[in-house]
Structure formats: C-alpha cells, structure tokens
Design a protein around this motif. Structure first.
Motif, PDB file in Angstrom:
ATOM      1  N   LYS A  47       0.795  -1.178  -0.042  1.00  0.00           N
ATOM      2  CA  LYS A  47      -0.069   0.148   0.054  1.00  0.00           C
ATOM      3  C   LYS A  47       0.931   1.303   0.006  1.00  0.00           C
ATOM      4  N   GLU A  48       0.590   2.391  -0.871  1.00  0.00           N
ATOM      5  CA  GLU A  48       1.425   3.178  -0.902  1.00  0.00           C
ATOM      6  C   GLU A  48       0.438   4.677  -1.145  1.00  0.00           C
ATOM      7  N   ALA A  49       0.817   5.731  -0.542  1.00  0.00           N
ATOM      8  CA  ALA A  49       0.457   7.181  -0.868  1.00  0.00           C
ATOM      9  C   ALA A  49       1.670   7.811  -1.543  1.00  0.00           C
ATOM     10  N   PHE A  50       1.387   8.842  -2.446  1.00  0.00           N
ATOM     11  CA  PHE A  50       2.545   9.312  -2.971  1.00  0.00           C
ATOM     12  C   PHE A  50       2.211  10.709  -3.549  1.00  0.00           C
ATOM     13  N   PHE A  51       3.103  11.651  -3.779  1.00  0.00           N
ATOM     14  CA  PHE A  51       2.872  13.065  -4.297  1.00  0.00           C
ATOM     15  C   PHE A  51       4.168  13.412  -4.974  1.00  0.00           C
ATOM     16  N   LYS A  52       3.756  13.840  -6.359  1.00  0.00           N
ATOM     17  CA  LYS A  52       4.949  14.123  -7.130  1.00  0.00           C
ATOM     18  C   LYS A  52       4.412  15.704  -7.674  1.00  0.00           C
ATOM     19  N   THR A  53       5.835  16.377  -7.701  1.00  0.00           N
ATOM     20  CA  THR A  53       5.580  17.597  -8.323  1.00  0.00           C
ATOM     21  C   THR A  53       6.902  18.101  -9.173  1.00  0.00           C
ATOM     22  N   GLU A  54       6.775  19.137 -10.002  1.00  0.00           N
ATOM     23  CA  GLU A  54       8.009  19.528 -10.938  1.00  0.00           C
ATOM     24  C   GLU A  54       7.852  21.117 -10.461  1.00  0.00           C
ATOM     25  N   PRO A  55       8.489  21.517  -9.438  1.00  0.00           N
ATOM     26  CA  PRO A  55       8.467  22.811  -9.160  1.00  0.00           C
ATOM     27  C   PRO A  55       9.354  23.831 -10.221  1.00  0.00           C
ATOM     28  N   VAL A  56      10.288  23.009 -10.746  1.00  0.00           N
ATOM     29  CA  VAL A  56      11.313  23.800 -11.577  1.00  0.00           C
ATOM     30  C   VAL A  56      11.328  22.740 -12.805  1.00  0.00           C
ATOM     31  N   LYS A  57      11.302  23.088 -13.976  1.00  0.00           N
ATOM     32  CA  LYS A  57      11.649  22.277 -15.094  1.00  0.00           C
ATOM     33  C   LYS A  57      12.615  21.516 -15.292  1.00  0.00           C
ATOM     34  N   GLY A  58      12.529  20.152 -15.266  1.00  0.00           N
ATOM     35  CA  GLY A  58      13.686  19.270 -15.120  1.00  0.00           C
ATOM     36  C   GLY A  58      14.035  18.704 -13.909  1.00  0.00           C
ATOM     37  N   VAL A  59      13.305  19.320 -12.723  1.00  0.00           N
ATOM     38  CA  VAL A  59      13.512  18.413 -11.277  1.00  0.00           C
ATOM     39  C   VAL A  59      11.903  18.006 -10.768  1.00  0.00           C
ATOM     40  N   LEU A  60      12.186  16.607 -10.730  1.00  0.00           N
ATOM     41  CA  LEU A  60      10.781  16.161 -10.361  1.00  0.00           C
ATOM     42  C   LEU A  60      10.910  15.599  -8.836  1.00  0.00           C
ATOM     43  N   LEU A  61      10.155  15.944  -8.029  1.00  0.00           N
ATOM     44  CA  LEU A  61      10.157  15.680  -6.717  1.00  0.00           C
ATOM     45  C   LEU A  61       8.965  14.607  -6.365  1.00  0.00           C
ATOM     46  N   THR A  62       9.491  13.791  -5.621  1.00  0.00           N
ATOM     47  CA  THR A  62       8.299  12.545  -5.162  1.00  0.00           C
ATOM     48  C   THR A  62       8.618  12.252  -3.698  1.00  0.00           C
ATOM     49  N   ALA A  63       7.535  12.278  -3.098  1.00  0.00           N
ATOM     50  CA  ALA A  63       7.234  11.969  -1.632  1.00  0.00           C
ATOM     51  C   ALA A  63       6.291  10.594  -1.496  1.00  0.00           C
ATOM     52  N   THR A  64       6.536   9.494  -0.780  1.00  0.00           N
ATOM     53  CA  THR A  64       6.103   8.415  -0.662  1.00  0.00           C
ATOM     54  C   THR A  64       5.901   7.791   0.767  1.00  0.00           C
ATOM     55  N   LEU A  65       4.594   7.377   1.313  1.00  0.00           N
ATOM     56  CA  LEU A  65       4.545   6.739   2.438  1.00  0.00           C
ATOM     57  C   LEU A  65       3.582   5.324   2.137  1.00  0.00           C
ATOM     58  N   GLY A  66       4.475   4.307   2.662  1.00  0.00           N
ATOM     59  CA  GLY A  66       3.761   3.064   2.448  1.00  0.00           C
ATOM     60  C   GLY A  66       4.279   1.914   3.310  1.00  0.00           C
ATOM     61  N   SER A  67       3.611   0.719   2.963  1.00  0.00           N
ATOM     62  CA  SER A  67       4.038  -0.435   3.643  1.00  0.00           C
ATOM     63  C   SER A  67       3.965  -1.506   2.796  1.00  0.00           C
ATOM     64  N   ARG A  68       4.676  -2.771   2.935  1.00  0.00           N
ATOM     65  CA  ARG A  68       4.800  -3.955   2.258  1.00  0.00           C
ATOM     66  C   ARG A  68       5.224  -5.105   3.108  1.00  0.00           C
ATOM     67  N   THR A  69       4.504  -6.454   2.500  1.00  0.00           N
ATOM     68  CA  THR A  69       4.803  -7.689   3.295  1.00  0.00           C
ATOM     69  C   THR A  69       5.795  -8.399   2.041  1.00  0.00           C
ATOM     70  N   PHE A  70       6.686  -9.189   2.758  1.00  0.00           N
ATOM     71  CA  PHE A  70       7.527 -10.232   2.181  1.00  0.00           C
ATOM     72  C   PHE A  70       7.251 -11.671   2.547  1.00  0.00           C
ATOM     73  N   ASP A  71       6.754 -12.452   1.982  1.00  0.00           N
ATOM     74  CA  ASP A  71       6.351 -13.865   2.433  1.00  0.00           C
ATOM     75  C   ASP A  71       6.657 -14.711   1.277  1.00  0.00           C
ATOM     76  N   PRO A  72       7.941 -15.304   1.367  1.00  0.00           N
ATOM     77  CA  PRO A  72       8.489 -15.958   0.411  1.00  0.00           C
ATOM     78  C   PRO A  72       8.200 -17.260   0.046  1.00  0.00           C
ATOM     79  N   LEU A  73       8.117 -17.678  -1.388  1.00  0.00           N
ATOM     80  CA  LEU A  73       7.645 -18.900  -1.968  1.00  0.00           C
ATOM     81  C   LEU A  73       8.868 -19.791  -1.915  1.00  0.00           C
ATOM     82  N   PHE A  74      10.122 -19.499  -1.758  1.00  0.00           N
ATOM     83  CA  PHE A  74      11.169 -20.293  -1.667  1.00  0.00           C
ATOM     84  C   PHE A  74      11.756 -20.563  -0.217  1.00  0.00           C
ATOM     85  N   PRO A  75      12.557 -21.538  -0.096  1.00  0.00           N
ATOM     86  CA  PRO A  75      12.986 -21.871   1.372  1.00  0.00           C
ATOM     87  C   PRO A  75      13.877 -20.678   1.722  1.00  0.00           C
ATOM     88  N   PHE A  76      13.482 -20.182   2.899  1.00  0.00           N
ATOM     89  CA  PHE A  76      14.330 -18.810   3.339  1.00  0.00           C
ATOM     90  C   PHE A  76      13.977 -18.616   4.978  1.00  0.00           C
TER      91      PHE A  76
END
Length: 857
Positions: A576-605
C-alpha cells in the motif's frame, strides 16, 4: 474515440513488411533557350539554370544555349551568372516542350580573390574559413531569437506496384478507390496518402542558460489512424522534425549521428569539389560538392553554398543514400536556406547570425527485404517574423506541456491568410487538396479501420474503449512454475473519462496456485504545467526478489518476461502506498511516498530475528516493512509530450538523468525495522565522433542498518538465454546481496566503424557492439550474521544470499554483432571472476552466447 500517431506508425509498418516495389512510366518536360547580355546581346556561357523550388538544373554551353529535361515542372525557372543580376521567368507546367530566353543585366559585383595553394584542394580553403567564421555566423552566437513557423507534413505509401496490389489490405483499399483518386508525385511514382497536416507556431530560444519554448498556435490534420491535433501537433508541429544545425560536428537523425560536411572533422569524412561560384539572392556563393569517403559511413552527399565574403552557410542540400549503414532508409534529403539576421537591439542594420528560413525534408523508407513497399514522408518549413537578441523573462520559457483545446481549426479563411503570409510558395497546392480528399475516403474503408485498431493495440499496449483503455497486452498471459497459466486483465482511464482523475487497475489468476491477485491506483492530476499528482495504490500479487521497477529502471519488457519459466525468488507481497509528485522547476521532479509492504517468500528462506544470539536466535521467514521516502529526479533539457493523461519523455539530448532517493523504515509506522537507505542512479548517452556512441548506467546504494537480505540490495542477475542490457547476464538470480554497492553498465555501439571497412561484410550493415559490467559490493558482518543456513522444518536447505568482496569487483565483458537481418543482436558474454561456485551450489559457467531482437534505424 481518439487514435494517436503511434497507431499510424504501426499501420505503416504493417504495410511496409513483406510487400513489393515498382516504378511507373512518366512524362518528361523539355525547356530550351538562349541566355544573352542585355546590353551587348552577346551569349553568356556557363550560366546556371534551375527550376525554382527544385534542384533540377543545367548550365549554358559556350554559345549561351541550354536544354533542361525534367520529370516535373514548377511554375518558374531562374538563371544566374557571375557579374549579372539573377532573373526568373514563368514556366507553363502543362506544356511538354517550350522555349524561354533570358537577357541578363550587369550586377557590377566584384568577386573576392581566392588564393589556391599548390597541391591543395581549393575547397579546403573555403571550408577552413567556414569553421574560422563559425563564431560569427552560427545561430548559437545569438543570445535569443524567436520566429513564426509554418510546417506542412505529408506521409504516403509509394511504389505501390501491381504485385503489391494483390496484398489483401491494399486490394481492399483499391476496390474502394476510383481512378480519379490516383496521386502521382514529382518523380512519377503513384502514392497512397496516409497523412497531411499544416501547423503554425511561434518558436522561442534563449541562451545562457539555454531555454526553449514552442507554442503550436493552430493546426489542421487529416490522416489514417489520426483524429485529433493534441499529440499530433506536438509530434508534427513546429521544428521537432527539422531543427538540424549543420555547424554542429554531428547531425542527429533517426537516433544516429551523421558527420556534418562543414563540421570540425570535414576532412576525415568527405571528398570535396569546388564546382562553381553562383549568385543566390544578394549573395555570391561558392558551390561546394561533397560526398562520403566511404558510402557505408554515416555521412551525407550533396552541395553547400558558402557566401564568398562572410563564409557563412547560405544553402545546403544534404542527402543520405541507400548505401549508408542505416536501416529502412532508402534515401533522405535535407534542404536548408539560411539568411543573415539583423540584431533587433541595434539602431543600425547589424548582422547578427544566420538562421534557417526554409527547410525541406524528404525521406523514402522501405520495409524488410528487397521486395518492400516504400513510404514517403515530406516536411516543409518556413520561418518568418524573426526577432533576434531580445530574450524574454526566464519564467516565460516554462512551456505548457500540451497545446490548448483550440489548437485544431479548419477555418479556411485563417489558412488562406497563412498561405499568403507565412507559407508563400510552400502553401497547399492542388495535389495537397486532393490528398486530403483521398484520406477522407480511405478512412471509410473497413480494412483500414481494422488496421488502425490492430496498430493501436500493438504500439500502445492498450485498446481504447470510450473513456477506458484495456490492457496492457504484454502482461496478459504468462506461464511459470508457481502460477501455472497466469491470466491478467487490466485497464486505465483516459482523458475522455477525466482530465484530472486517473484510475488504473488489474486482476490476475493462476491456474496452478488458484490465487486471485489484484492491484489498483487512483491519481489526481493537479497540474500538467508543473506535473503535480497525488495518488494512492494497492497491490496484492506475486513478485520476484530484486525485480522491482526501482531496480530494473522501468524495463517493462524484462519485467513481463520475468513472469515466465521457473519462478525463482518468488514471494507474495501486499503493498500500500500514497505518493505526491511535483515538478517545481523544469527538469526537477520531486516525489514523496508513504507506504508499507509484506514479504512472504515462496522459496526456502529464513533469517535470524536476533542475530547477536547466533544459532540460538529465533528464525522467521516473512517481513513487514513500513516506510517513507523522498526522491529527486534531475533531467536537464528533458522534453515531454502529453499523450492523453500520460506524460511521455522524448529524452534529454544526451544530458545525464540523475535520480537520488532516501528511504526511512519506521517501527513507529508499524514496521519491523528502523532503517535508512540511500540510492542513486545516473544514465546518459553521448557520442564519441567516428568511434560511435556510448551509453552508461551508474547505480549505487547504501544502508548503514542491520537488516534481512530482502531489505538490502539484491543484485539483478539474468541466467536466461535472452540478452538484457543493464543487468548482469552471467549472474544467477539473487546470487549476491549487498548493503553498499556501486554498479556500472557501459555499452558502446561502434556502428559501422569496423564492419564498414571489411569487403563483403560491409554490405550486410552489421554493427559491432561491446559492453562491460562491473559491480563493487559488500556486506557488514552484522548483516551477514542475520542470515541462517539452519535447515527448515522437514530438512530443506534454505536459500543463502552470497556476499561480494569489497576489494574485488564482480565483472563481465561482452562483444557481439548487432543488426543481423536488421533486427537480431547476438552477443558473447564472459564472466571474469567469482567462478568458485554459487552460494547455493549452482554450477557456474563463465561464458554464454545470448540474443535479443529490436527495431532501430
């Protein structure tokens, strides 16, 4: 429903592949006459005769007589000669033979003295002066300039032979067309028009720092697979296609770099011949003919006209022949006329620099094979109302991403005015009007409509259905060891649904694991000008360790292919993620992200939750990660176009693209770990003159935290037989993991540097490629201690992630042949070290032969 230019390109490709060519009988026209001195009546020998608007011409004999035989006539003919004023006379284009005499008035001009050294080509002296005076004549000396542009574009199928007419698609088209719909070009070839457009724009340029803006003011377009002027105007309008500056050392065309005949390396690439001295308008010019030293090289043949006093480039006709190492191009011609500009800030008529006022580009393309159908593209541009050295405020050059909704207009009164002011002799003629009528009729043919739909899906990956696009098709089907047959259906909304709200979603099902996967995303687009988006997304799917969009750099094809075969490193992920992107100056793209993720392996680990306890530590397999991140993407001079609600990059013209990201894992957000993570990515393409073109990808990462291996940096291996650039093609999946690393992928395309010089090989148009991939990485002892080799319940040996020696980089080198049959690349890859055996007992082989396929010019 809107259909965009990429659909047209695929429609053209369908018709190009596996078809036939033929020429058609044609009428010739003969113009004869006598050129004499108006005062004395004496004949003028060796005067230049030419049709206005074309390069068809001849010279008078010693008695002043000339005979000009051509395949097509224009409306006038001109004559010029040293010390005489040029003269133009009207021509009757309907008469096959006619006589036109000229009486020339004396001009009273004295030609500058030229000193020729013994043993030296006289053209070399002129070319040295061209380079010496470049700082005075080149447009780059101007602090700013702007002008109005009129652009006319025509695309048509050419050489539609009798054999080609048996093609089912062409046959159905011909059944719907009448004999009155036939269009014959100036060379006598029968054409099937596919697109015709006109546009009016205002172009602005500012130097130091360099800024550009182009406003597409009005456009009208008729075309197969084209309905609107939105994306079309961005691709076809203005100076996008015809902005070559021959003062540069290399001219970029179709992704290749052609040596300029007036660049610094002119002597290495070309043979020159000082042919004549003629008058062009108010300028007396040297006419210099040039041709490549080797026909297979990326170089031009043609003529250049150089002013005898300023040594400025007044006019040039540069042609690429079918002998050049260039795919699908039978011939390409660029014609430019340049004029000296007047400094708009000066009260006197001070010459500032030379700008193109008229440009003609003509390309004849062919498909695969000798029996291929031809494609004719012609672009005509005229610039006027030029203003020089009056820069506008920096904020003015923040160009809108897309044209306004009122850019498209069919107002005949408006276009009549444009043709009388901006377009001049290049305005619409009877053939242009007829072309538009034929295109209208073509679009009613059912077979054409079907080809449009197929092209739309094949190129964009989506099928448009009102406000929704269904797809993308590369992700539709996959077969792997975990899911069995995986079927995925997805959608996205387009601008017909909303110009602000953007929805995306998909569902997938595996016949073997019988699990439903899904993903969805909602974005709100606040601004196209500064590209500001707020969005949320959720996904519950099967992923593969290391193959995240961040790590593979957006290589969607590689990501899609990773769904096939043995699914090593697979894990179930809920993100799950929420994000915000903006280009305040041409050629400079800023991104802020807040999120979470799970890792449940299908291989022996499994891993140690308390590594300081060693084998006494509890073991765990799954991970829950909660995080926030900030990212800055720096892309100087990057240009975009808008395709509906998507922003499509056109690249940065070899400036580097740099991405920097900081990620913080947080227990306070519910995650298992507090950690810091820094990543950097830089990529660039640049030319090395006659040595070809080089691209590199530099990536680096660092985390000072102690984490399980999946939260570190798993390096991307590619043990498959398919060659994939920017991966380690002799490394196994998840063979190595690091907590700090630097990786470099360098690829060099020598183009025809070697093979163009080998008899028997050079006709194959093969191209030499080479690469080197290096990886410096390591893990701290603390991170190595997190891993466990203790058997899982049931005695299964767990996967163990290897670690690199920080003092010994992992290295691969490769070399191969590209452009085999114009699409195949075969490359040998050598792994140079770390051959002792993989950490999981996998036998290693230092050598592999891999292949890939791609279309390029």
């Amino acid at each position: 429903m809107k259909t965009q230019i990429p659909s047209l390109l695929f429609f053209l490709w369908l018709l190009l592949i596996g078809s036939a060519t033929a020429a058609r009988g044609q009428t010739t026209y003969t113009v004869t006459g006598l050129v004499t001195d108006a005062n004395t009546g004496e004949p003028i020998p060796f005067a230049s005769i030419a049709l206005v608007g074309r390069r068809s011409g001849t010279v008078t004999d010693e008695k002043g007589r000339y005979t000009l035989v051509v395949k097509i006539l224009t409306d006038s003919i001109a004559v010029s000669s040293l010390s005489y004023k040029p003269l133009r006379r009207a021509v009757d284009p309907e008469r096959s033979t006619q006589a036109i005499d000229f009486k020339l008035e004396s001009a009273g001009n004295a030609l500058q003295e030229v000193t020729v050294k013994a043993g030296e080509n006289p053209a070399w002296r002129v070319l040295r002066q061209v380079r010496k005076n470049r700082s005075i004549n080149d447009r780059r000396r101007l602090s700013a300039y702007e002008y109005d542009s009129y652009v006319k574009t025509d695309i048509a199928l050419s050489h539609v032979s009798d054999r080609m007419r048996k093609n089912p698609l062409i046959k159905r088209i011909n059944e719907a067309m009448s004999k009155h719909d036939s269009i014959i070009d100036k060379e006598g070839h029968r054409l099937l028009p596919l697109l015709a457009s006109e546009s009016v724009s205002r172009y602005y340029f500012k130097a130091n720092p360099e800024r550009k803006r182009e406003d597409i003011r009005k456009m009208r377009i008729k075309g197969v697979a084209v309905d609107d002027a939105g994306l079309s105007s961005q691709l076809l309008g203005g100076t996008n296609l015809v902005s070559q500056n021959f003062y540069d050392n290399y001219i970029p065309i179709l992704g290749k770099d052609f040596a300029s005949p007036v660049g610094d390396n002119w002597k290495n690439w070309y043979e020159f011949f000082l042919a004549d001295t003629i008058q062009l308008g108010d300028h007396i010019c040297y006419e210099i003919q040039f041709e490549p030293k080797r026909t297979e090289d990326l170089a031009f043949m043609g003529k250049a006209w150089i002013d005898t006093t300023s040594f400025a480039l007044c006019q040039i006709e540069a042609r690429i022949g079918n002998g050049a190492n260039l795919n699908y191009v039978h011939e390409l011609t660029i014609e430019q006329e340049l004029e000296a500009t007047i400094d708009s800030t000066s009260s006197t008529s001070v010459t500032a620099g030379w700008l193109p006022v008229s440009i003609h580009l003509k390309a004849d393309l062919t498909g695969v094979g000798k029996q291929s159908l031809g494609l004719r593209a012609q672009v005509t541009l005229r610039n006027s109302n030029i203003v020089v050295n009056r820069p506008r405020p920096a904020s003015f050059y923040e160009q809108p991403i897309e044209p306004s909704d009122t850019v498209a207009t069919n107002n005949e009164a408006f276009w009549h005015t444009v043709q009388g002011t901006l377009a001049g002799a290049d305005s619409l003629n009877k053939d242009d009007q007829k072309t538009r009528q034929v295109i209208e009729k073509l679009r009613t043919v059912p077979a054409v409509k079907m080809a449009e739909a197929v092209g739309q899906v094949a190129v964009t990956g989506f099928y448009k259905l009102g406000g929704f696009d269904l797809g993308p098709y590369p992700y539709l089907l996959a077969v792997n060891s975990v899911e069995g047959l995986r079927v995925r259906v997805g959608f996205r909304t387009n601008e017909q649904f909303s110009r602000n709200w953007i929805l995306r979603g998909y569902m997938a099902y595996g016949t073997l694991d019988k699990q439903v996967k899904y993903g969805g995303e909602i974005n709100y687009l606040f601004s196209r000008q500064h590209w500001t988006i707020l969005g949320v997304r959720i996904a519950n799917d099967l992923d593969r360790l290391g193959l995240t969009p961040e790590l593979i750099g957006g290589n969607r094809i590689f990501y899609a292919l990773s769904r096939f075969g043995r699914y090593r490193g697979g894990y179930q992920s809920y993100q799950k993620e929420a994000f915000f992107k903006t280009e305040p100056v041409k050629g400079v793209l800023l991104t802020a992200t807040l999120g979470s993720r799970t890792f449940d392996p299908l291989f022996p680990f499994h891993y140690r939750t308390e590594p300081e306890l060693g084998d006494q530590s509890a073991l765990k397999s799954d991970i829950f990660d909660a995080y926030w991140s900030i990212e800055a993407r720096l892309a100087r001079k990057e240009k975009y176009i808008m395709d509906g609600n998507d922003r499509v990059t056109l690249g940065t013209k070899r400036a580097p693209v740099l991405t920097i990201r900081y990620t913080h894992g947080s227990k306070s957000l519910g995650g298992q770990y507090d950690y810091d993570r820094f990543t950097l990515r830089a990529q660039q393409s640049f030319r090395l003159g006659p040595l070809g073109r080089m691209t590199y990808l530099l990536s680096a990462g660092y985390t000072p935290s102690t984490l399980p291996a999946p939260l570190l940096f798993p390096h991307i291996g590619n043990p498959t037989p398919l060659l994939t650039v920017n991966t380690f093609n002799r490394m196994q999946f998840y063979e190595f993991v690091s907590d700090r690393f630097v990786a470099v992928h360098v690829q060099h395309r020598f183009e025809g540097l070697l093979f163009n010089r080998i008899p028997g090989i050079r006709k194959l148009n093969w191209r030499l490629v080479a690469n080197i991939d290096a990886l410096w990485g390591a893990q701290t002892k603390a991170n190595e201690a997190v891993q466990s080799i203790k058997p899982l319940p049931g005695g299964t040996r767990p996967i163990y992630f290897g670690s690199l020696n920080g003092d010994k980089p992992y290295m691969e080198v490769g070399y191969g042949i590209d452009n085999i049959f114009k699409i195949i690349r075969i490359q040998a890859i050598h792994r140079l070290n770390y051959l002792e055996g993989g950490p999981n007992g996998i036998a290693l082989d230092s050598f592999a032969l891999k292949a890939s396929a791609s279309f390029s010019f």
